[in-house]
Design a protein around this motif. Structure first.
Motif, short mmCIF file in Angstrom:
data_model
loop_
_atom_site.label_atom_id
_atom_site.label_comp_id
_atom_site.label_asym_id
_atom_site.label_seq_id
_atom_site.Cartn_x
_atom_site.Cartn_y
_atom_site.Cartn_z
N GLY A 128 20.92 50.71 93.70
CA GLY A 128 21.05 49.50 94.47
C GLY A 128 22.46 48.93 94.48
O GLY A 128 22.69 47.85 95.00
N GLY A 129 23.40 49.66 93.87
CA GLY A 129 24.80 49.24 93.87
C GLY A 129 25.15 48.16 92.89
O GLY A 129 26.31 47.79 92.76
N GLY A 130 24.17 47.65 92.13
CA GLY A 130 24.45 46.59 91.15
C GLY A 130 24.83 47.16 89.82
O GLY A 130 24.76 48.35 89.58
N ALA A 131 25.29 46.30 88.92
CA ALA A 131 25.67 46.75 87.57
C ALA A 131 24.64 46.32 86.56
O ALA A 131 23.88 45.43 86.76
N VAL A 191 27.30 55.29 79.45
CA VAL A 191 28.46 54.60 78.90
C VAL A 191 28.87 53.50 79.89
O VAL A 191 29.32 53.80 80.99
N THR A 192 28.66 52.26 79.49
CA THR A 192 29.02 51.12 80.34
C THR A 192 30.19 50.38 79.70
O THR A 192 30.71 50.80 78.66
N ASP A 193 30.57 49.28 80.30
CA ASP A 193 31.72 48.52 79.82
C ASP A 193 31.44 47.76 78.53
O ASP A 193 32.36 47.39 77.82
N GLY A 194 30.19 47.53 78.23
CA GLY A 194 29.84 46.74 77.05
C GLY A 194 29.91 47.56 75.77
O GLY A 194 30.21 48.75 75.78
N TRP A 226 24.42 49.96 75.38
CA TRP A 226 24.36 50.96 76.45
C TRP A 226 22.90 51.32 76.74
O TRP A 226 22.09 51.49 75.82
N PRO A 227 22.55 51.46 78.01
CA PRO A 227 21.18 51.90 78.36
C PRO A 227 20.92 53.28 77.74
O PRO A 227 21.79 54.16 77.80
N GLU A 228 19.74 53.44 77.17
CA GLU A 228 19.45 54.66 76.41
C GLU A 228 18.00 55.10 76.60
O GLU A 228 17.10 54.27 76.70
N HIS A 229 17.82 56.42 76.62
CA HIS A 229 16.47 57.00 76.66
C HIS A 229 16.42 58.10 75.60
O HIS A 229 17.24 59.02 75.61
N LEU A 230 15.45 58.01 74.69
CA LEU A 230 15.25 59.03 73.67
C LEU A 230 14.13 59.96 74.13
O LEU A 230 13.03 59.51 74.43
N PHE A 231 14.41 61.24 74.16
CA PHE A 231 13.38 62.21 74.56
C PHE A 231 12.44 62.55 73.40
O PHE A 231 11.37 63.11 73.62
N GLU A 232 12.83 62.23 72.18
CA GLU A 232 11.99 62.41 70.99
C GLU A 232 11.47 63.83 70.83
O GLU A 232 10.32 64.06 70.48
N TYR A 257 29.73 55.32 86.31
CA TYR A 257 29.71 55.42 84.86
C TYR A 257 29.44 56.87 84.48
O TYR A 257 29.08 57.69 85.31
N SER A 258 29.57 57.16 83.20
CA SER A 258 29.26 58.49 82.69
C SER A 258 27.93 58.44 81.93
O SER A 258 27.76 57.63 81.02
N ALA A 259 27.00 59.29 82.34
CA ALA A 259 25.76 59.46 81.58
C ALA A 259 25.97 60.65 80.66
O ALA A 259 26.57 61.65 81.06
#
Length: 90
Positions: free
Chosen positions: A87-90, A20-23, A28-34, A3-5
């Motif tokens: 771990g190779g999972g999605a 950026v995932t398929d959903g 999308w998984p997200e982290h805010l540095f604030e 995927y692309s981060a």
């Protein structure tokens, strides 16, 4: 699976890292540095990705782009790197 981060600065300038995932983008998984400065270090980005369950692909490097917004000559910065689920999972 790869995927692309992406690391971007929001309209108010705070740094946001997401994968950026398929959903739909709202999931999308997200982290805010604030914070607006300094730019998160490579290690801070890797740590945030690990907390999200991803690791940077071997030999991948962050690539930066400047994207004009058309608002008061403001430029949005966008960095991207290829990542894989840990771990190779999605």
């Amino acid at each position: 699976m790869t995927y692309s981060a992406r690391l971007t600065n929001s309209f108010i300038g705070e740094w946001d890292l997401y994968v950026v995932t398929d959903g739909p983008s709202r999931n999308w998984p997200e982290h805010l540095f604030e914070r607006t400065a300094p730019v998160p270090t490579v290690q801070e980005r890797a740590d945030a990705l690990a907390r999200l369950g991803y690791s940077i692909e071997q030999d991948a490097t962050w690539e930066w782009q400047e994207i004009p917004t058309g608002v008061m000559d403001r430029v949005e910065l966008l960095a991207s790197v290829d990542v894989s689920p840990m771990g190779g999972g999605a």
